[in-house]
Write a protein that holds these residues in place. Sequence first.
Motif, PDB file in Angstrom:
ATOM      1  N   PRO A   1       7.300 -34.723 -34.616  1.00  0.00           N
ATOM      2  CA  PRO A   1       8.215 -33.688 -34.104  1.00  0.00           C
ATOM      3  C   PRO A   1       9.510 -34.244 -33.537  1.00  0.00           C
ATOM      4  O   PRO A   1      10.484 -33.500 -33.391  1.00  0.00           O
ATOM      5  N   ALA A   2       9.574 -35.536 -33.226  1.00  0.00           N
ATOM      6  CA  ALA A   2      10.817 -36.125 -32.725  1.00  0.00           C
ATOM      7  C   ALA A   2      11.937 -36.053 -33.753  1.00  0.00           C
ATOM      8  O   ALA A   2      13.119 -36.157 -33.402  1.00  0.00           O
ATOM      9  N   LEU A   3      11.592 -35.881 -35.032  1.00  0.00           N
ATOM     10  CA  LEU A   3      12.596 -35.821 -36.088  1.00  0.00           C
ATOM     11  C   LEU A   3      13.204 -34.437 -36.254  1.00  0.00           C
ATOM     12  O   LEU A   3      14.130 -34.262 -37.047  1.00  0.00           O
TER      13      LEU A   3
ATOM     14  N   LYS B   1      19.424 -41.913 -37.852  1.00  0.00           N
ATOM     15  CA  LYS B   1      20.154 -41.516 -36.637  1.00  0.00           C
ATOM     16  C   LYS B   1      19.247 -40.673 -35.745  1.00  0.00           C
ATOM     17  O   LYS B   1      19.629 -39.597 -35.252  1.00  0.00           O
ATOM     18  N   LYS B   2      18.035 -41.192 -35.526  1.00  0.00           N
ATOM     19  CA  LYS B   2      17.048 -40.494 -34.728  1.00  0.00           C
ATOM     20  C   LYS B   2      16.497 -41.398 -33.625  1.00  0.00           C
ATOM     21  O   LYS B   2      16.345 -42.609 -33.810  1.00  0.00           O
ATOM     22  N   GLU B   3      16.206 -40.785 -32.481  1.00  0.00           N
ATOM     23  CA  GLU B   3      15.469 -41.452 -31.417  1.00  0.00           C
ATOM     24  C   GLU B   3      14.001 -41.128 -31.637  1.00  0.00           C
ATOM     25  O   GLU B   3      13.640 -39.951 -31.803  1.00  0.00           O
ATOM     26  N   LEU B   4      13.164 -42.126 -31.666  1.00  0.00           N
ATOM     27  CA  LEU B   4      11.755 -41.909 -31.994  1.00  0.00           C
ATOM     28  C   LEU B   4      10.952 -41.362 -30.819  1.00  0.00           C
ATOM     29  O   LEU B   4       9.843 -40.867 -30.999  1.00  0.00           O
ATOM     30  N   THR B   5      11.489 -41.481 -29.624  1.00  0.00           N
ATOM     31  CA  THR B   5      10.848 -40.912 -28.438  1.00  0.00           C
ATOM     32  C   THR B   5      11.756 -39.832 -27.867  1.00  0.00           C
ATOM     33  O   THR B   5      12.947 -40.057 -27.664  1.00  0.00           O
ATOM     34  N   VAL B   6      11.203 -38.650 -27.626  1.00  0.00           N
ATOM     35  CA  VAL B   6      11.967 -37.520 -27.113  1.00  0.00           C
ATOM     36  C   VAL B   6      11.232 -36.946 -25.904  1.00  0.00           C
ATOM     37  O   VAL B   6      10.038 -36.650 -25.998  1.00  0.00           O
ATOM     38  N   PRO B   7      11.915 -36.781 -24.758  1.00  0.00           N
ATOM     39  CA  PRO B   7      11.258 -36.218 -23.574  1.00  0.00           C
ATOM     40  C   PRO B   7      10.597 -34.878 -23.877  1.00  0.00           C
ATOM     41  O   PRO B   7      11.150 -34.056 -24.622  1.00  0.00           O
TER      42      PRO B   7
ATOM     43  N   THR C   1       5.140 -39.840 -32.765  1.00  0.00           N
ATOM     44  CA  THR C   1       5.932 -40.315 -33.892  1.00  0.00           C
ATOM     45  C   THR C   1       5.162 -41.432 -34.583  1.00  0.00           C
ATOM     46  O   THR C   1       4.650 -42.342 -33.921  1.00  0.00           O
ATOM     47  N   MET C   2       5.078 -41.390 -35.892  1.00  0.00           N
ATOM     48  CA  MET C   2       4.398 -42.435 -36.635  1.00  0.00           C
ATOM     49  C   MET C   2       5.356 -43.073 -37.636  1.00  0.00           C
ATOM     50  O   MET C   2       6.069 -42.371 -38.353  1.00  0.00           O
ATOM     51  N   CYS C   3       5.385 -44.395 -37.645  1.00  0.00           N
ATOM     52  CA  CYS C   3       6.106 -45.167 -38.646  1.00  0.00           C
ATOM     53  C   CYS C   3       5.051 -45.793 -39.538  1.00  0.00           C
ATOM     54  O   CYS C   3       4.291 -46.664 -39.089  1.00  0.00           O
TER      55      CYS C   3
END
Length: 259
Positions: free
Chosen positions: A237-239, A131-137, A169-171
């Motif tokens: 850090p997006a998490l 339930k996370k957006e991988l890109t955050v402003p 963000t890294m997957c």
Amino acid sequence: MESTRTPPEAVRHPVVFLGAGPGDPELLTLKGRRLLDEADVVVYAGSLVNAALLDGIGAVCHDSASLDLEAIMRLLVEGYRQGLRVVRLHTGDPAIYGAIREQMQWLDAAGIPYEVVPGVSSALAAAAALKKELTVPEVTQTVIFTRQAGRTPVPERESLRNLARTQATMCIFLSVSMIAAVVEDLLAGGYPAATPVAVVERASWPDEQIVRGSLADIAGKIRDSRIKKTAMIVVGPALAEDSRIASRLYDAGFTHEYR
């Protein structure tokens, strides 16, 4: 089960490389469902493909887990030349670690047409599970899909240590069995030890498992969880759970052309 379809000899259907999605049968695309239902031959990627996707279809199904490239291609080529509808079923999206390049090159050399139908990547299924957006402003606008070097080498310029400098963000695919090395490289590349990390095993499957932590403790948590494979590592850090930064897209004072 045997197919009862006998297409006219003159009919030739392109071979289809189809993304099965991450596991949940309902995450197969509508087009993918239709292609499987119409198929005469399906060559699927072993236990990584949910067997429920093949339930009730009329195709002859071949598990490719024990087959080498030549054996797989023989099935695809012979099916095409017999006028059959042939589907090569890969997990996730076939464009990402799908090993379809060499198969397409083989078909090119044989003059056989094919098409690629995308699927939902396990990286996106993992983000949904978290339930996370991988890109955050103002935090990160970049997502990197990569893996740790192992039996398959990685160019040094793309090592985790070098990619970590972006702080994006890294997957990280196919690397959970090397989690200690992953952590070591990410820390050496500049991620702080407090950087949040999540590991999602078998995203979207009924037995999905999520382990959350930071770079400081995730290796120990994974060791205790006994997760060994089929897991996605998401880091960055997006998490962060405490982030309250919001997109300006729907801000009343934000001018826009498209929404």
